[in-house]
Design an enzyme around this catalytic site. Sequence first.
Site, PDB file in Angstrom:
ATOM      1  N   HIS A   1      55.121  39.318  55.511  1.00  0.00           N
ATOM      2  CA  HIS A   1      54.623  40.551  54.900  1.00  0.00           C
ATOM      3  C   HIS A   1      55.107  41.762  55.683  1.00  0.00           C
ATOM      4  O   HIS A   1      55.063  41.783  56.904  1.00  0.00           O
ATOM      5  CB  HIS A   1      53.087  40.535  54.921  1.00  0.00           C
ATOM      6  CG  HIS A   1      52.475  41.787  54.382  1.00  0.00           C
ATOM      7  ND1 HIS A   1      52.248  41.978  53.035  1.00  0.00           N
ATOM      8  CD2 HIS A   1      52.072  42.927  54.992  1.00  0.00           C
ATOM      9  CE1 HIS A   1      51.714  43.175  52.850  1.00  0.00           C
ATOM     10  NE2 HIS A   1      51.598  43.767  54.027  1.00  0.00           N
TER      11      HIS A   1
ATOM     12  N   ASP B   1      39.879  44.400  47.014  1.00  0.00           N
ATOM     13  CA  ASP B   1      40.832  45.269  47.724  1.00  0.00           C
ATOM     14  C   ASP B   1      41.423  46.279  46.761  1.00  0.00           C
ATOM     15  O   ASP B   1      41.613  47.446  47.102  1.00  0.00           O
ATOM     16  CB  ASP B   1      41.948  44.434  48.371  1.00  0.00           C
ATOM     17  CG  ASP B   1      42.971  45.340  49.044  1.00  0.00           C
ATOM     18  OD1 ASP B   1      42.582  46.051  49.986  1.00  0.00           O
ATOM     19  OD2 ASP B   1      44.139  45.375  48.601  1.00  0.00           O
TER      20      ASP B   1
ATOM     21  N   ARG C   1      40.341  54.497  48.557  1.00  0.00           N
ATOM     22  CA  ARG C   1      40.882  54.969  49.852  1.00  0.00           C
ATOM     23  C   ARG C   1      42.018  55.948  49.618  1.00  0.00           C
ATOM     24  O   ARG C   1      42.162  56.940  50.345  1.00  0.00           O
ATOM     25  CB  ARG C   1      41.392  53.775  50.676  1.00  0.00           C
ATOM     26  CG  ARG C   1      40.270  52.939  51.259  1.00  0.00           C
ATOM     27  CD  ARG C   1      40.815  51.643  51.862  1.00  0.00           C
ATOM     28  NE  ARG C   1      41.812  51.873  52.889  1.00  0.00           N
ATOM     29  CZ  ARG C   1      42.770  51.004  53.218  1.00  0.00           C
ATOM     30  NH1 ARG C   1      42.866  49.839  52.593  1.00  0.00           N
ATOM     31  NH2 ARG C   1      43.627  51.284  54.155  1.00  0.00           N
TER      32      ARG C   1
ATOM     33  N   SER D   1      42.536  44.776  54.548  1.00  0.00           N
ATOM     34  CA  SER D   1      43.174  44.795  53.229  1.00  0.00           C
ATOM     35  C   SER D   1      44.370  43.825  53.214  1.00  0.00           C
ATOM     36  O   SER D   1      44.502  42.988  52.313  1.00  0.00           O
ATOM     37  CB  SER D   1      43.626  46.232  52.930  1.00  0.00           C
ATOM     38  OG  SER D   1      44.567  46.273  51.906  1.00  0.00           O
TER      39      SER D   1
ATOM     40  N   LYS E   1      44.412  39.502  51.613  1.00  0.00           N
ATOM     41  CA  LYS E   1      45.361  39.023  50.591  1.00  0.00           C
ATOM     42  C   LYS E   1      46.202  37.866  51.123  1.00  0.00           C
ATOM     43  O   LYS E   1      46.581  36.961  50.377  1.00  0.00           O
ATOM     44  CB  LYS E   1      46.236  40.187  50.119  1.00  0.00           C
ATOM     45  CG  LYS E   1      45.447  41.160  49.235  1.00  0.00           C
ATOM     46  CD  LYS E   1      46.219  42.402  48.877  1.00  0.00           C
ATOM     47  CE  LYS E   1      46.311  43.346  50.030  1.00  0.00           C
ATOM     48  NZ  LYS E   1      46.801  44.676  49.767  1.00  0.00           N
TER      49      LYS E   1
HETATM   50  N1  URA Z   1      49.056  47.646  52.618  1.00  0.00           N
HETATM   51  C1  URA Z   1      47.919  47.059  52.159  1.00  0.00           C
HETATM   52  O1  URA Z   1      47.975  46.040  51.475  1.00  0.00           O
HETATM   53  N2  URA Z   1      46.754  47.634  52.439  1.00  0.00           N
HETATM   54  C2  URA Z   1      46.627  48.764  53.176  1.00  0.00           C
HETATM   55  O2  URA Z   1      45.521  49.220  53.420  1.00  0.00           O
HETATM   56  C3  URA Z   1      47.808  49.351  53.658  1.00  0.00           C
HETATM   57  C4  URA Z   1      49.019  48.770  53.370  1.00  0.00           C
END
Ligand code: URA
Length: 435
Positions: free
Chosen positions: A82, A161, A168, A183, A187
């Site tokens: 990621h 999220d 946010r 966050s 995932k």
């Molecule tokens: N990427 C994400 O998935 N969440 C965040 O809060 C910031 C970047």
Amino acid sequence: MRASEIIEKKRDGSVLSGEEIRFFLTEYLSGAIPDYQMSAFLMAVYFRGMSEGELLTFTEVMRDSGETVDIPGHSGFLLDKHSTGGVGDKTTIALTGIYGCFGIGEIKLSGRGLGHTGGTVDKFEAIPGFHFPEDKKELIAMVEALGGGIMGSTDKIVPLDKKIYALRDVTGTVNSIPLIASSIMSKKLALGSDGILLDVKVGSGAFMKDLPSARELSRVMATIGAKLGRKTVSVLSDMEQPLGLAVGNANEVMEAMDTLKGKGPADFTELVATLVAAGLMMAGKTKGMEEGKRLCDDMIRSGKPLARFREFLAYAGADPAVVDDYALLPGPSRETACLSPTDGWVARLDAGSVGRAAMLLGAGRTKKEDDIDPGVGILLRKKIGDPVRKGEPLAILQYNGGENLEAARDLLGRAFGFSGDVVPRRNVILEILTS
Ligand code: URA
């Protein structure tokens, strides 16, 4: 339990119990707690942070807010690589061809671009015919068929999220390390990978502007990974300037394919090799980074990653012939150069400004609902440390229509800074942190 009391407790710096966090999040997801109370809560977290216990409960509740994906009977190592997001980041596209050649499967969710950062989903979808799996069943089928699978983010996995991130985004609470870490990690944890490899971008084009905050974000994500049972490694990489030379969508796909042919830009090739080496170590296939980078180099030279990339495209409904014929990809109808105003060396190349210039040309979106033009973008001709002559092209703007062309050219021109003295080139790899 009352939502307002929980907000006050957080605001005043007390540590919330697991029960309070669970209550607040589940009631928010069900709609019983309104956006304005969640906004106040997020702002309290922004200023007060979270204890380790709070963070773990927060992440677990997020992870469990929707479907989770397990791959039944998968025998090899499944990696979730990621990136925290940057400009010119086409790493996932190149890695798709390489990991599988080493028997490492990939499973991941990818996002669309927003603001100055591009998104992997948009880049893959620049390839005509390309379709991501649409649900968990199709993702599992892709992993079973190819040894790895990627899906666009969906409402079904970690829906909490999605709801919180949207808030946010408009309440000034994106840039909070515990909120970013939970966050991202929720995932990752919802997918059944064996290990999480985080490419944490550092610099003007990234969430984390400096090394100390990138280290802290990595440390927090590694803690979540360790406590919730997932091996986590972070590669901290430079985002002071864009990665590689292409910034856009189709042009980034071309650069990723060039890299699979051994003809990629040096910084991007180095990042790809480092992420491959880190993945190999996590999978227990090598002992050291240098050995892994060498194996990656040899593998690219063998041509096998390109063959795997063709298979991946065919599975996703795209024509594998794009690998050999870039004219099958969308392109710009026109190009114009941004010229150097001076002799010297490039001393600054602000990644955020380059990303915003590409967005002005149509390569990215300002709002989630915007369409993008996959064929436009920017091709950099100079990067930090390169010598330059007055009047030489610094970058090429690739466009259709050209409504915002002058604004984009102006922004791009101002992204560059110069020095009369030699400027060292930047290292793309800053640090590697293992948990
Ligand atoms: N990427 C994400 O998935 N969440 C965040 O809060 C910031 C970047």
